[in-house]
Design a protein around this motif. Sequence first.
Motif, PDB file in Angstrom:
ATOM      1  N   ILE A 190       0.925  -1.001  -0.034  1.00 42.84           N
ATOM      2  CA  ILE A 190       0.075   0.031   0.052  1.00 42.84           C
ATOM      3  C   ILE A 190       0.888   1.273   0.034  1.00 42.84           C
ATOM      4  O   ILE A 190       0.399   2.113  -0.835  1.00 42.84           O
ATOM      5  N   ILE A 191       1.816   0.921   0.871  1.00 40.94           N
ATOM      6  CA  ILE A 191       2.944   2.356   0.914  1.00 40.94           C
ATOM      7  C   ILE A 191       3.784   2.314  -0.065  1.00 40.94           C
ATOM      8  O   ILE A 191       4.423   3.147  -0.405  1.00 40.94           O
ATOM      9  N   ALA A 192       3.942   1.515  -1.485  1.00 40.91           N
ATOM     10  CA  ALA A 192       4.818   1.894  -2.418  1.00 40.91           C
ATOM     11  C   ALA A 192       3.951   2.330  -3.554  1.00 40.91           C
ATOM     12  O   ALA A 192       2.676   2.395  -3.523  1.00 40.91           O
ATOM     13  N   GLU A 193       5.210   3.327  -4.405  1.00 42.98           N
ATOM     14  CA  GLU A 193       4.449   3.759  -5.335  1.00 42.98           C
ATOM     15  C   GLU A 193       3.764   3.132  -6.898  1.00 42.98           C
ATOM     16  O   GLU A 193       4.758   1.063  -6.400  1.00 42.98           O
ATOM     17  N   GLY A 194       3.260   3.293  -7.227  1.00 42.47           N
ATOM     18  CA  GLY A 194       2.461   2.777  -8.901  1.00 42.47           C
ATOM     19  C   GLY A 194       3.281   2.034  -9.328  1.00 42.47           C
ATOM     20  O   GLY A 194       2.968   1.138  -9.734  1.00 42.47           O
ATOM     21  N   ASP A 195       4.052   2.977  -9.932  1.00 43.63           N
ATOM     22  CA  ASP A 195       5.238   2.338 -11.127  1.00 43.63           C
ATOM     23  C   ASP A 195       6.223   1.915 -10.689  1.00 43.63           C
ATOM     24  O   ASP A 195       7.492   1.304 -10.911  1.00 43.63           O
ATOM     25  N   TRP A 196       6.496   1.238  -9.081  1.00 42.12           N
ATOM     26  CA  TRP A 196       7.455   0.407  -8.860  1.00 42.12           C
ATOM     27  C   TRP A 196       7.041  -0.915  -9.290  1.00 42.12           C
ATOM     28  O   TRP A 196       6.248  -1.625  -9.141  1.00 42.12           O
ATOM     29  N   LEU A 197       8.287  -1.679  -9.473  1.00 44.34           N
ATOM     30  CA  LEU A 197       8.239  -3.314  -9.857  1.00 44.34           C
ATOM     31  C   LEU A 197       8.358  -3.719  -8.491  1.00 44.34           C
ATOM     32  O   LEU A 197       8.881  -3.882  -7.077  1.00 44.34           O
ATOM     33  N   ILE A 198       7.775  -4.664  -8.043  1.00 42.43           N
ATOM     34  CA  ILE A 198       7.109  -6.084  -7.160  1.00 42.43           C
ATOM     35  C   ILE A 198       8.787  -6.773  -6.826  1.00 42.43           C
ATOM     36  O   ILE A 198       8.933  -6.225  -5.148  1.00 42.43           O
ATOM     37  N   GLN A 199       9.785  -7.038  -7.689  1.00 40.12           N
ATOM     38  CA  GLN A 199      11.034  -7.396  -7.481  1.00 40.12           C
ATOM     39  C   GLN A 199      11.856  -5.886  -6.557  1.00 40.12           C
ATOM     40  O   GLN A 199      13.141  -6.827  -6.064  1.00 40.12           O
ATOM     41  N   ASP A 200      11.468  -5.193  -6.957  1.00 39.26           N
ATOM     42  CA  ASP A 200      12.401  -4.304  -6.134  1.00 39.26           C
ATOM     43  C   ASP A 200      11.860  -3.987  -4.513  1.00 39.26           C
ATOM     44  O   ASP A 200      12.328  -3.520  -3.969  1.00 39.26           O
ATOM     45  N   VAL A 201      10.921  -3.973  -4.805  1.00 39.81           N
ATOM     46  CA  VAL A 201       9.829  -3.693  -3.087  1.00 39.81           C
ATOM     47  C   VAL A 201       9.592  -5.134  -2.164  1.00 39.81           C
ATOM     48  O   VAL A 201       9.772  -5.101  -0.834  1.00 39.81           O
ATOM     49  N   MET A 202      10.033  -6.076  -2.569  1.00 42.51           N
ATOM     50  CA  MET A 202       9.860  -7.505  -1.990  1.00 42.51           C
ATOM     51  C   MET A 202      10.682  -7.629  -1.073  1.00 42.51           C
ATOM     52  O   MET A 202      11.619  -7.598  -1.694  1.00 42.51           O
ATOM     53  N   ASN A 203      10.621  -8.622  -0.200  1.00 41.15           N
ATOM     54  CA  ASN A 203      11.240  -9.311   0.808  1.00 41.15           C
ATOM     55  C   ASN A 203      12.025 -10.580  -0.179  1.00 41.15           C
ATOM     56  O   ASN A 203      11.279 -11.832   0.241  1.00 41.15           O
ATOM     57  N   GLU A 204      13.026 -10.651  -0.565  1.00 41.31           N
ATOM     58  CA  GLU A 204      13.246 -11.632  -0.994  1.00 41.31           C
ATOM     59  C   GLU A 204      13.510 -12.778  -0.003  1.00 41.31           C
ATOM     60  O   GLU A 204      13.496 -13.875  -0.538  1.00 41.31           O
ATOM     61  N   ARG A 205      14.241 -12.528   1.303  1.00 39.32           N
ATOM     62  CA  ARG A 205      14.561 -13.605   2.355  1.00 39.32           C
ATOM     63  C   ARG A 205      12.870 -14.297   2.647  1.00 39.32           C
ATOM     64  O   ARG A 205      12.867 -14.479   4.050  1.00 39.32           O
ATOM     65  N   VAL A 206      12.319 -14.548   1.597  1.00 44.92           N
ATOM     66  CA  VAL A 206      11.089 -15.312   2.356  1.00 44.92           C
ATOM     67  C   VAL A 206      11.100 -16.911   3.156  1.00 44.92           C
ATOM     68  O   VAL A 206      11.982 -17.669   2.384  1.00 44.92           O
ATOM     69  N   VAL A 207      10.729 -16.926   4.385  1.00 46.57           N
ATOM     70  CA  VAL A 207      10.612 -18.122   5.319  1.00 46.57           C
ATOM     71  C   VAL A 207       9.115 -19.287   4.898  1.00 46.57           C
ATOM     72  O   VAL A 207       8.595 -18.778   4.168  1.00 46.57           O
ATOM     73  N   SER A 208       9.795 -20.552   4.570  1.00 49.14           N
ATOM     74  CA  SER A 208       8.829 -21.387   4.064  1.00 49.14           C
ATOM     75  C   SER A 208       9.346 -22.627   4.705  1.00 49.14           C
ATOM     76  O   SER A 208       9.813 -22.986   5.581  1.00 49.14           O
ATOM     77  N   VAL A 209       7.820 -23.715   4.443  1.00 46.52           N
ATOM     78  CA  VAL A 209       8.476 -24.938   4.906  1.00 46.52           C
ATOM     79  C   VAL A 209       7.696 -25.829   4.239  1.00 46.52           C
ATOM     80  O   VAL A 209       6.886 -25.651   2.990  1.00 46.52           O
ATOM     81  N   PRO A 210       8.212 -26.678   3.938  1.00 48.68           N
ATOM     82  CA  PRO A 210       7.814 -28.104   2.904  1.00 48.68           C
ATOM     83  C   PRO A 210       6.456 -28.719   3.068  1.00 48.68           C
ATOM     84  O   PRO A 210       6.229 -28.284   3.809  1.00 48.68           O
ATOM     85  N   VAL A 211       6.606 -28.961   1.542  1.00 49.05           N
ATOM     86  CA  VAL A 211       5.104 -29.810   2.289  1.00 49.05           C
ATOM     87  C   VAL A 211       5.004 -31.051   2.781  1.00 49.05           C
ATOM     88  O   VAL A 211       3.904 -31.196   3.575  1.00 49.05           O
ATOM     89  N   GLY A 212       5.355 -31.281   3.149  1.00 46.64           N
ATOM     90  CA  GLY A 212       5.718 -33.071   3.474  1.00 46.64           C
ATOM     91  C   GLY A 212       6.496 -32.656   5.700  1.00 46.64           C
ATOM     92  O   GLY A 212       6.506 -33.588   6.400  1.00 46.64           O
ATOM     93  N   GLY A 213       6.760 -30.560   5.329  1.00 44.58           N
ATOM     94  CA  GLY A 213       6.693 -31.087   6.925  1.00 44.58           C
ATOM     95  C   GLY A 213       5.445 -31.665   8.172  1.00 44.58           C
ATOM     96  O   GLY A 213       4.707 -30.936   7.508  1.00 44.58           O
ATOM     97  N   ASP A 214       5.770 -31.653   9.294  1.00 49.47           N
ATOM     98  CA  ASP A 214       5.513 -31.869  10.273  1.00 49.47           C
ATOM     99  C   ASP A 214       5.143 -30.437  10.644  1.00 49.47           C
ATOM    100  O   ASP A 214       5.439 -29.671  10.941  1.00 49.47           O
ATOM    101  N   GLN A 215       3.454 -30.883  11.106  1.00 45.21           N
ATOM    102  CA  GLN A 215       2.472 -29.668  11.786  1.00 45.21           C
ATOM    103  C   GLN A 215       2.750 -29.227  12.937  1.00 45.21           C
ATOM    104  O   GLN A 215       3.098 -28.102  12.575  1.00 45.21           O
ATOM    105  N   GLU A 216       3.432 -29.770  13.491  1.00 46.10           N
ATOM    106  CA  GLU A 216       3.520 -29.656  15.228  1.00 46.10           C
ATOM    107  C   GLU A 216       5.124 -28.721  14.713  1.00 46.10           C
ATOM    108  O   GLU A 216       5.203 -27.458  15.512  1.00 46.10           O
ATOM    109  N   ASP A 217       6.090 -29.023  14.063  1.00 46.32           N
ATOM    110  CA  ASP A 217       7.146 -27.869  13.699  1.00 46.32           C
ATOM    111  C   ASP A 217       6.384 -27.156  13.338  1.00 46.32           C
ATOM    112  O   ASP A 217       7.264 -25.537  13.513  1.00 46.32           O
ATOM    113  N   ILE A 218       6.262 -26.881  12.201  1.00 46.54           N
ATOM    114  CA  ILE A 218       5.349 -26.069  11.750  1.00 46.54           C
ATOM    115  C   ILE A 218       4.701 -24.775  13.126  1.00 46.54           C
ATOM    116  O   ILE A 218       5.049 -23.818  13.031  1.00 46.54           O
ATOM    117  N   ALA A 219       4.182 -25.422  13.808  1.00 47.21           N
ATOM    118  CA  ALA A 219       3.459 -24.368  14.634  1.00 47.21           C
ATOM    119  C   ALA A 219       4.528 -23.477  15.114  1.00 47.21           C
ATOM    120  O   ALA A 219       4.442 -22.629  15.529  1.00 47.21           O
TER     121      ALA A 219
END
Length: 275
Positions: A190-219
Motif C-alpha cells: 500500500i505504501i509503495a509507489e504504483g510504478d515500482w516493480l514488485i521485485q524491487d520492493v518485495m522481501n526476497e528472504r522468504v521463510v517457507s515450509v516443506p509440504v511434507g513438514g510436520d505440523q507441530e514443527d510448523i506451529a
Amino acid sequence: NKQERMEMWETIQQALINEQIDQFRAEFIELHPYDQAKIFEEQTEDIRFLIYSYLSPEEMGDVIEHVDRDSVAGFITEMIPSFATDILQNMATDDAVDILNELDKNKVASFLTLMKKDAAEEIKELLHYEEKTAGSIMTTEYVVIHLEMTVKQAMRHLRKEAPDAETIYYIYVVDTEKKLAGVISLRDLIIAEGDWLIQDVMNERVVSVPVGGDQEDIAQMMRGYDFLALPVVDFQNHLLGIITVDDIMDVMEEEASDDYSKLAGISDVEKFGDT
Ligand code: ATP
Ligand code: MG
C-alpha cells in the motif's frame, strides 16, 4: 451483556419451536458464527433439520466451520447430500478437506462426484497429503503475484483475488516457473509507489515450509517468526499453498489433546471405543 444474550437465545429457540423462519433468521443471522454454532449444537435432530432448511449453504457453512470438530462429520452426513455438497464446495478448501477426512471413503467419493469439477479437483489434490503434514493443513486460496508486475498491477490483481483468499496480509511473489521468489505485506504494498516493480520492493528472504513438514514443527515456526501465515513449497521451491495462523491454532489444540490423552493413558481406540 449476559441478560441480553439469554433473551436473544430464548427468542431464537422460540422461533425454532414455532417454526417461524423470519423471526429465526432476523436474530440468528446477526450473530457471530461461533455463537451460531453453539446454539446449533444444542438442538435436537428435528430442529437441526429445520435449521438446514432455514439457512443457505453459505450461511450453514459458516456455522459448520465453528462446530466442534468431533461432531462435524455427523452433521454433514445427516444433511441432504446436495446441501452438504454446496456447503463443502463453498468453504475454504482446507476446511472442506478437514471435514472430508473425518468421513468414510465412500461418502467422500459420493460428495466429490456431486461437486463442480474444479472444486472437486482442488479438494482431491489436498486429500492426497499425509495426515499431520504441512500439505494436509495448507489451503490453496492465497494471493500470488509475479516478480515483474508493477505495484499498480499487483494491487489490481489483489483487489480481484481478495474476496476468496484466506489472508491478504501477505502476498507471495513467484517467478516464471512458479517458484517462490519473495513476499510482500499488504502494508508495504500500500505504501509503495504504483510504478515500482514488485521485485524491487518485495522481501526476497522468504521463510517457507516443506509440504511434507510436520505440523507441530510448523506451529513452532509460526510462533517463533510471529507471522500470520507461512507459504508451503515442494522440494523445487514451487509454491503449493499457505498455512494461516488459525490453521495452526487448530493444530495446537489437537496436539495438546493428543498429549493429554497420552498423559492420561487413554489411547485413541479406547477414546472412540464406545461410538
Ligand atoms: P511489523 O511487525 O514490522 O510492524 P506487520 O505487523 O505489518 O509488520 P508482520 O506480520 O509482523 O507485519 O510481518 C512483518 C514482515 O514480515 C512483513 O514485512 C512481511 O513482508 C514479512 N513476511 C511475511 N511473511 C514472511 C515470510 N514467510 N518470510 C519472510 N518474511 C515474511
Ligand atoms: Mg508485526
